[in-house]
Design a protein around this motif. Sequence first.
Motif, PDB file in Angstrom:
ATOM      1  N   UNK A  97      10.267  20.548  12.801  1.00 17.06           N
ATOM      2  CA  UNK A  97      11.037  21.234  11.766  1.00 17.06           C
ATOM      3  C   UNK A  97      10.467  20.903  10.387  1.00 17.06           C
ATOM      4  N   UNK A  98      10.755  21.771   9.418  1.00 13.13           N
ATOM      5  CA  UNK A  98      10.268  21.596   8.053  1.00 13.13           C
ATOM      6  C   UNK A  98      11.417  21.761   7.081  1.00 13.13           C
ATOM      7  N   UNK A  99      11.370  20.993   5.993  1.00 11.05           N
ATOM      8  CA  UNK A  99      12.397  21.064   4.955  1.00 11.05           C
ATOM      9  C   UNK A  99      11.745  20.794   3.607  1.00 11.05           C
TER      10      UNK A  99
ATOM     11  N   UNK B  66      10.461  24.979  13.376  1.00 12.14           N
ATOM     12  CA  UNK B  66       9.204  25.713  13.518  1.00 12.14           C
ATOM     13  C   UNK B  66       8.786  25.853  14.970  1.00 12.14           C
ATOM     14  N   UNK B  67       9.168  24.874  15.786  1.00 14.22           N
ATOM     15  CA  UNK B  67       8.718  24.853  17.179  1.00 14.22           C
ATOM     16  C   UNK B  67       9.758  24.124  18.003  1.00 14.22           C
ATOM     17  N   UNK B  68      10.064  24.656  19.188  1.00 12.36           N
ATOM     18  CA  UNK B  68      11.027  24.022  20.089  1.00 12.36           C
ATOM     19  C   UNK B  68      10.695  24.456  21.504  1.00 12.36           C
ATOM     20  N   UNK B  69       9.930  23.643  22.225  1.00 15.04           N
ATOM     21  CA  UNK B  69       9.478  24.036  23.558  1.00 15.04           C
ATOM     22  C   UNK B  69       8.973  22.830  24.319  1.00 15.04           C
ATOM     23  N   UNK B  70       8.679  23.043  25.589  1.00 18.16           N
ATOM     24  CA  UNK B  70       8.075  22.033  26.444  1.00 18.16           C
ATOM     25  C   UNK B  70       6.570  22.038  26.242  1.00 18.16           C
ATOM     26  N   UNK B  71       5.912  20.939  26.610  1.00 18.02           N
ATOM     27  CA  UNK B  71       4.455  20.905  26.488  1.00 18.02           C
ATOM     28  C   UNK B  71       3.787  21.857  27.469  1.00 18.02           C
TER      29      UNK B  71
ATOM     30  N   UNK C  58       9.031  31.055   9.018  1.00 15.04           N
ATOM     31  CA  UNK C  58      10.070  30.874  10.032  1.00 15.04           C
ATOM     32  C   UNK C  58      11.310  30.320   9.356  1.00 15.04           C
ATOM     33  N   UNK C  59      12.405  31.042   9.398  1.00 17.22           N
ATOM     34  CA  UNK C  59      13.643  30.541   8.809  1.00 17.22           C
ATOM     35  C   UNK C  59      13.787  30.897   7.341  1.00 17.22           C
ATOM     36  N   UNK C  60      14.812  30.316   6.724  1.00 14.54           N
ATOM     37  CA  UNK C  60      15.178  30.676   5.344  1.00 14.54           C
ATOM     38  C   UNK C  60      15.194  29.491   4.386  1.00 14.54           C
ATOM     39  N   UNK C  61      14.964  28.275   4.873  1.00 10.62           N
ATOM     40  CA  UNK C  61      15.060  27.107   4.013  1.00 10.62           C
ATOM     41  C   UNK C  61      13.738  26.733   3.353  1.00 10.62           C
TER      42      UNK C  61
END
Length: 204
Positions: A87-89, A99-104, A135-138
């Motif tokens: 994730x990014x902030x 930004x990314x959420x998955x298995x290897x 990706x996203x709004x923040x």
Amino acid sequence: MPGRTLNRRTMLTRGTAFAASLTAALGLGYAGSRPAAAIETDGRFLADDVRVERNDGELRAVTVEPTVDLRWVDFGGGVASIDVTISAALVGTPGFDVLFDASVADDSIAVETDGFDATAGTASLTFDRLDVTAIGTHVTLDDFGGDLAPGESATTEVELTMRIDVVGTQDETVTTVETARFGVTVHNPEGRATTSGRANTHAE
């Protein structure tokens, strides 16, 4: 991932992603001979500052392409799954974008390892390039530079967080969390012009 089928985990909630303790951030999920895992990138998760010069004072993208070395020990039956969330902030601003959420097992991660069946082992993970502004709004392009006057610069700090959940075949689970900050500087150079020529004089 040889010999294992990895299942995708559900997306982490905001509280889960950022409530990790300092112990978890250092990769010390368990003590003694219990299962443990750690993220290693020269001992830390690092990110370099970046700078760009544009006459309009605006960016087109801010990208990251993480590489991570992961090690685990004392997993009785080996590793069943490794799940990653990135994730990014913006530093000092509430909210973050996943930004990314998955298995290897996902095609966007290149994995090098001697295998996941061993009690102890290592894996090197290389991720596809991710645009933190897309990706996203923040974290958006509007947060960097913008309407800069000639000769003016603006620096924005980004915090990148990586969470890795290592799940063993005997239901062991160890979570490691690492964060890194980097600055993005946009500079609008002052306009310059030079003149050259010849008078081509003549007399009669």
